[in-house]
Design a protein around this motif. Sequence first.
Motif, PDB file in Angstrom:
ATOM      1  N   THR A 314      81.279  21.663  82.590  1.00 47.23           N
ATOM      2  CA  THR A 314      80.858  21.982  81.218  1.00 47.23           C
ATOM      3  C   THR A 314      79.936  20.880  80.712  1.00 47.23           C
ATOM      4  O   THR A 314      80.007  19.740  81.164  1.00 47.23           O
ATOM      5  N   ARG A 315      79.087  21.245  79.749  1.00 46.28           N
ATOM      6  CA  ARG A 315      78.185  20.273  79.128  1.00 46.28           C
ATOM      7  C   ARG A 315      78.007  20.596  77.649  1.00 46.28           C
ATOM      8  O   ARG A 315      78.125  21.748  77.242  1.00 46.28           O
ATOM      9  N   TYR A 316      77.706  19.544  76.866  1.00 48.49           N
ATOM     10  CA  TYR A 316      77.304  19.739  75.472  1.00 48.49           C
ATOM     11  C   TYR A 316      75.796  19.930  75.430  1.00 48.49           C
ATOM     12  O   TYR A 316      75.067  19.262  76.159  1.00 48.49           O
ATOM     13  N   PHE A 317      75.338  20.839  74.574  1.00 46.99           N
ATOM     14  CA  PHE A 317      73.899  21.073  74.461  1.00 46.99           C
ATOM     15  C   PHE A 317      73.424  20.958  73.014  1.00 46.99           C
ATOM     16  O   PHE A 317      74.161  21.251  72.079  1.00 46.99           O
ATOM     17  N   MET A 318      72.174  20.582  72.870  1.00 45.76           N
ATOM     18  CA  MET A 318      71.544  20.468  71.558  1.00 45.76           C
ATOM     19  C   MET A 318      70.054  20.732  71.755  1.00 45.76           C
ATOM     20  O   MET A 318      69.512  20.454  72.823  1.00 45.76           O
ATOM     21  N   THR A 319      69.389  21.284  70.742  1.00 44.65           N
ATOM     22  CA  THR A 319      67.949  21.505  70.890  1.00 44.65           C
ATOM     23  C   THR A 319      67.214  20.176  70.731  1.00 44.65           C
ATOM     24  O   THR A 319      67.690  19.276  70.036  1.00 44.65           O
ATOM     25  N   ILE A 320      66.032  20.072  71.365  1.00 44.85           N
ATOM     26  CA  ILE A 320      65.245  18.833  71.278  1.00 44.85           C
ATOM     27  C   ILE A 320      64.884  18.509  69.819  1.00 44.85           C
ATOM     28  O   ILE A 320      65.063  17.371  69.389  1.00 44.85           O
ATOM     29  N   PRO A 321      64.392  19.484  69.016  1.00 44.50           N
ATOM     30  CA  PRO A 321      64.064  19.149  67.625  1.00 44.50           C
ATOM     31  C   PRO A 321      65.270  18.653  66.837  1.00 44.50           C
ATOM     32  O   PRO A 321      65.164  17.717  66.041  1.00 44.50           O
ATOM     33  N   GLU A 322      66.446  19.267  67.071  1.00 46.35           N
ATOM     34  CA  GLU A 322      67.618  18.840  66.318  1.00 46.35           C
ATOM     35  C   GLU A 322      68.046  17.425  66.727  1.00 46.35           C
ATOM     36  O   GLU A 322      68.345  16.592  65.872  1.00 46.35           O
ATOM     37  N   ALA A 323      68.068  17.151  68.033  1.00 45.81           N
ATOM     38  CA  ALA A 323      68.445  15.815  68.500  1.00 45.81           C
ATOM     39  C   ALA A 323      67.512  14.764  67.901  1.00 45.81           C
ATOM     40  O   ALA A 323      67.959  13.721  67.407  1.00 45.81           O
ATOM     41  N   SER A 324      66.210  15.049  67.907  1.00 49.12           N
ATOM     42  CA  SER A 324      65.227  14.085  67.394  1.00 49.12           C
ATOM     43  C   SER A 324      65.354  13.904  65.888  1.00 49.12           C
ATOM     44  O   SER A 324      65.243  12.790  65.366  1.00 49.12           O
ATOM     45  N   GLN A 325      65.598  15.025  65.189  1.00 48.43           N
ATOM     46  CA  GLN A 325      65.801  14.959  63.736  1.00 48.43           C
ATOM     47  C   GLN A 325      67.005  14.069  63.410  1.00 48.43           C
ATOM     48  O   GLN A 325      66.960  13.237  62.499  1.00 48.43           O
ATOM     49  N   LEU A 326      68.090  14.234  64.183  1.00 49.85           N
ATOM     50  CA  LEU A 326      69.298  13.452  63.918  1.00 49.85           C
ATOM     51  C   LEU A 326      69.105  11.982  64.273  1.00 49.85           C
ATOM     52  O   LEU A 326      69.700  11.110  63.649  1.00 49.85           O
ATOM     53  N   VAL A 327      68.261  11.687  65.273  1.00 44.97           N
ATOM     54  CA  VAL A 327      67.932  10.287  65.589  1.00 44.97           C
ATOM     55  C   VAL A 327      67.233   9.645  64.382  1.00 44.97           C
ATOM     56  O   VAL A 327      67.572   8.532  63.958  1.00 44.97           O
ATOM     57  N   LEU A 328      66.263  10.361  63.801  1.00 43.76           N
ATOM     58  CA  LEU A 328      65.545   9.845  62.623  1.00 43.76           C
ATOM     59  C   LEU A 328      66.500   9.674  61.443  1.00 43.76           C
ATOM     60  O   LEU A 328      66.450   8.686  60.720  1.00 43.76           O
ATOM     61  N   GLU A 329      67.368  10.657  61.266  1.00 51.19           N
ATOM     62  CA  GLU A 329      68.337  10.630  60.149  1.00 51.19           C
ATOM     63  C   GLU A 329      69.291   9.443  60.298  1.00 51.19           C
ATOM     64  O   GLU A 329      69.550   8.703  59.349  1.00 51.19           O
ATOM     65  N   ALA A 330      69.820   9.270  61.521  1.00 49.21           N
ATOM     66  CA  ALA A 330      70.746   8.159  61.780  1.00 49.21           C
ATOM     67  C   ALA A 330      70.042   6.826  61.569  1.00 49.21           C
ATOM     68  O   ALA A 330      70.613   5.881  61.027  1.00 49.21           O
ATOM     69  N   ASP A 343      77.317  15.783  66.238  1.00 39.22           N
ATOM     70  CA  ASP A 343      78.151  16.963  66.439  1.00 39.22           C
ATOM     71  C   ASP A 343      77.411  17.911  67.377  1.00 39.22           C
ATOM     72  O   ASP A 343      76.413  18.513  67.008  1.00 39.22           O
ATOM     73  N   MET A 344      77.914  18.023  68.591  1.00 41.15           N
ATOM     74  CA  MET A 344      77.221  18.824  69.610  1.00 41.15           C
ATOM     75  C   MET A 344      77.765  20.251  69.667  1.00 41.15           C
ATOM     76  O   MET A 344      77.410  21.010  70.556  1.00 41.15           O
ATOM     77  N   GLY A 345      78.667  20.603  68.744  1.00 39.14           N
ATOM     78  CA  GLY A 345      79.261  21.936  68.805  1.00 39.14           C
ATOM     79  C   GLY A 345      80.260  22.006  69.946  1.00 39.14           C
ATOM     80  O   GLY A 345      80.836  21.012  70.360  1.00 39.14           O
ATOM     81  N   GLU A 346      80.461  23.201  70.479  1.00 42.65           N
ATOM     82  CA  GLU A 346      81.409  23.374  71.584  1.00 42.65           C
ATOM     83  C   GLU A 346      80.692  23.130  72.917  1.00 42.65           C
ATOM     84  O   GLU A 346      79.516  23.429  73.055  1.00 42.65           O
ATOM     85  N   SER A 347      81.452  22.596  73.886  1.00 44.57           N
ATOM     86  CA  SER A 347      80.846  22.412  75.206  1.00 44.57           C
ATOM     87  C   SER A 347      80.676  23.787  75.868  1.00 44.57           C
ATOM     88  O   SER A 347      81.426  24.724  75.591  1.00 44.57           O
ATOM     89  N   VAL A 348      79.682  23.905  76.725  1.00 46.00           N
ATOM     90  CA  VAL A 348      79.319  25.187  77.338  1.00 46.00           C
ATOM     91  C   VAL A 348      79.665  25.136  78.829  1.00 46.00           C
ATOM     92  O   VAL A 348      79.342  24.170  79.514  1.00 46.00           O
TER      93      VAL A 348
END
Length: 471
Positions: A314-330, A343-348
């Motif tokens: 299983t793996r956690y997934f996130m979209t590239i724009p969301e990951a980058s947005q959260l990096v800027l936010e953090a 928060d990566m949601g549920e693992s897939v």
Amino acid sequence: NNAKSRYKVIGYIDRDAKKIGKNINGVPVFARRTLTEAFIVKNNISEIIFSIQNIDSVKLRKTVEGLVDLPIVVKIVPPIEDWINGELKVSQIKQVQIEDLLDRAPITIKNSKIAMELMNKSVMVTGGAGSIGSEIVRQICNYDYKSLIVIDSAESALYDLQQELKQNGFHNFIPIVTDIRDKNRMNALFSEHKPNVVFHAAAYKHVPLMEYNSYEAIKINVGGTKNVADLSILHNVEKFVFVSTDKAVNPTNVMGATKRIAEMYISCMQKENKTKFITTRFGNVLGSNGSVIPLFRKQIEKGGPLTLTHKDITRYFMTIPEASQLVLEAGAMGEGGEIFIFDMGESVKIYDLAKNMIKLSGLRYPEDIDIKITGLRPGEKLYEELLANGENTLPTYHQKIKISKVRDVEYAKVRSKIDELCITNMFFSGNTVKLMKEIVPEYISKNSELCDFDKVDSHQSPEQKLKVVKS
């Protein structure tokens, strides 16, 4: 209504009980339960089109997963705001992609806190042509920064990004081809451009490749990070944001261990109290270079089989724009010393993802394309984690960003060990993997020749021995 259309609409599906059983323009409205395999075969149905606007991706996934076993193609109508001149063209109705099912709620690109943080600032992004780095650059371009220095050693990728930004009307950026391991060159760039904020995304990231290329992994992931962090203090950078990975948590491979050591070095640097050092940690990003979805897509195009290392992985997934947005936010909310967990949601489950990709391509599993289990690769985990043992989280004002409460480290001892690791690596004068395991005691290799270095220490207690063997 289109006389030339080769489509014939058999019916509508609706949950509204008042509409079920009625006709719209002579086309009947059915209940969801009507859509059985027998109904599809009897009416010779080849496609089902979702026209639910702004459907939640979890609902879409559950509904589509109930349909992928049927002999049909599933398509989706884009949101109304994406229609051309307010009209829907048939060409815009696209086949449902796996990203539509894994995707998350849309995120806003412009953010007032980030805008204030970057206003009139000189911003440097290392690894700026990579999957995450380039998206961080694209998003920064929307703000009123003073200058944007984009650093990468990959000349072609940097050129492609430069052309893309120019075509989109962005000109206030400086692409620079260099290697973050070259301290003299990096020092000259810091002196010339005087960055206020540094986003450090440059790294080697492929787990199986790095497992037996530890020299390079240490050189860039530890040595390179150390270079950029040291120069940030020397040149009075206000904030340093480090892009880490969930593979740094209880690492089982060289790549994850080097990223954890980089995190630890950054924690040591925070003690200098000059630059605010912030770490962000998240899982796999959809569609990034070398990730599983583009790989599966290529394998489907070639007729299969899809290769999977383990049925239960299983793996956690996130979209590239969301990951980058959260990096800027953090980066904007960080005050220094934090490790931000997303928060990566549920693992897939990757096996389910592979089956769905086959079916969404209009093919049958296993008749048309099979899935071949190849065995776990060196250093690969079955399940990724976002927190290490002994860590827990605190909330922030952003619901998708948490702060990890990390165990304290002996800063002087750790810093000295990391210096020793970099020097040993530079001169090939010792066992660097063994040194890494001393710096990160929870680093225990999996499916790798490096497991030999995890021999149980005779000085350990029975409980400690048991823990090592279990791991």
